[in-house]
Design an enzyme around this catalytic site. Structure first.
Site, PDB file in Angstrom:
ATOM      1  N   MET A  75      -5.718  -6.023   9.632  1.00 19.79           N
ATOM      2  CA  MET A  75      -6.830  -6.194  10.422  1.00 19.79           C
ATOM      3  C   MET A  75      -6.422  -6.956  12.273  1.00 19.79           C
ATOM      4  SD  MET A  75      -8.768  -3.900   9.901  1.00 19.79           S
ATOM      5  CE  MET A  75      -9.476  -3.497   8.394  1.00 19.79           C
ATOM      6  N   CYS A  76      -5.352  -6.953  11.710  1.00 17.94           N
ATOM      7  CA  CYS A  76      -3.704  -7.727  12.822  1.00 17.94           C
ATOM      8  C   CYS A  76      -3.329  -6.980  13.742  1.00 17.94           C
ATOM      9  CB  CYS A  76      -2.777  -8.736  12.059  1.00 17.94           C
ATOM     10  SG  CYS A  76      -3.986 -10.680  11.400  1.00 17.94           S
ATOM     11  N   ASP A 128       9.310 -22.233  -3.597  1.00 19.01           N
ATOM     12  CA  ASP A 128      11.177 -21.508  -4.637  1.00 19.01           C
ATOM     13  C   ASP A 128      12.096 -22.313  -4.412  1.00 19.01           C
ATOM     14  OD1 ASP A 128      11.756 -19.064  -4.996  1.00 19.01           O
ATOM     15  OD2 ASP A 128      13.683 -18.405  -3.211  1.00 19.01           O
TER      16      ASP A 128
END
Length: 158
Positions: A75-76, A128
């Site tokens: 919804m951005c 990572d």
């Protein structure tokens, strides 16, 4: 029943119409923390991790994430970002990397999600980059620290 801006009258998800909102300068700063072992912290600080320079890689990942927020958060609204930065401070005592991500625009909707997305992506990238030497890394305290602009004005986290 309260009105939710992202829910239509039938209870379905919807993007908010910002067409009538005023364009203002919007700034958001988000934070996150990555906690590692003393050994991992030393390798990171000395740029001696097997995958290379973790902080530079995480900074680039955070900036890229801010630019792609609307592609991943349903919804951005897509925003024309004027500025994105990701900064790190190293807390040697706590073996913690504090991340601060800032996003700025002039627009009809805020940049909080872009700043939060940048901080989160930077934290995940640090994980990572460090996972080859440590698996039990903790990512914590992802949150909005500051926002300004728009109808709701200024927010500063306590």
């Amino acid at each position: 029943m309260p009105h939710f801006s992202h829910i239509d009258e039938d209870g379905r998800a919807q993007m908010v119409d910002v067409g009538e909102k005023t364009i203002t300068r919007r700034v958001a700063i988000a934070g996150a923390q990555v906690v590692v072992s003393k050994e991992t912290f030393t390798l990171l600080k000395e740029q001696a991790l097997p995958k290379g320079d973790a902080l530079t890689t995480a900074k680039i990942a955070g900036i890229l994430a801010a630019k792609r927020t609307a592609d991943l958060i349903p919804m951005c609204h897509p925003l024309a970002l004027n500025f994105v930065d990701v900064r790190f401070s190293l807390d040697e005592t706590a073996c913690r990397i504090d991340i601060e991500a800032e996003a700025r625009t002039e627009g009809k909707t805020g940049v909080e999600m872009e700043a939060m997305h940048a901080a989160t992506a930077a934290a995940l990238t640090l994980y990572d980059m460090c996972k080859a030497v440590q698996k039990d890394i903790v990512i914590q305290n992802i949150r909005l620290l500051y926002k300004s602009g728009g109808k709701s004005g200024v927010f500063t986290a306590k």
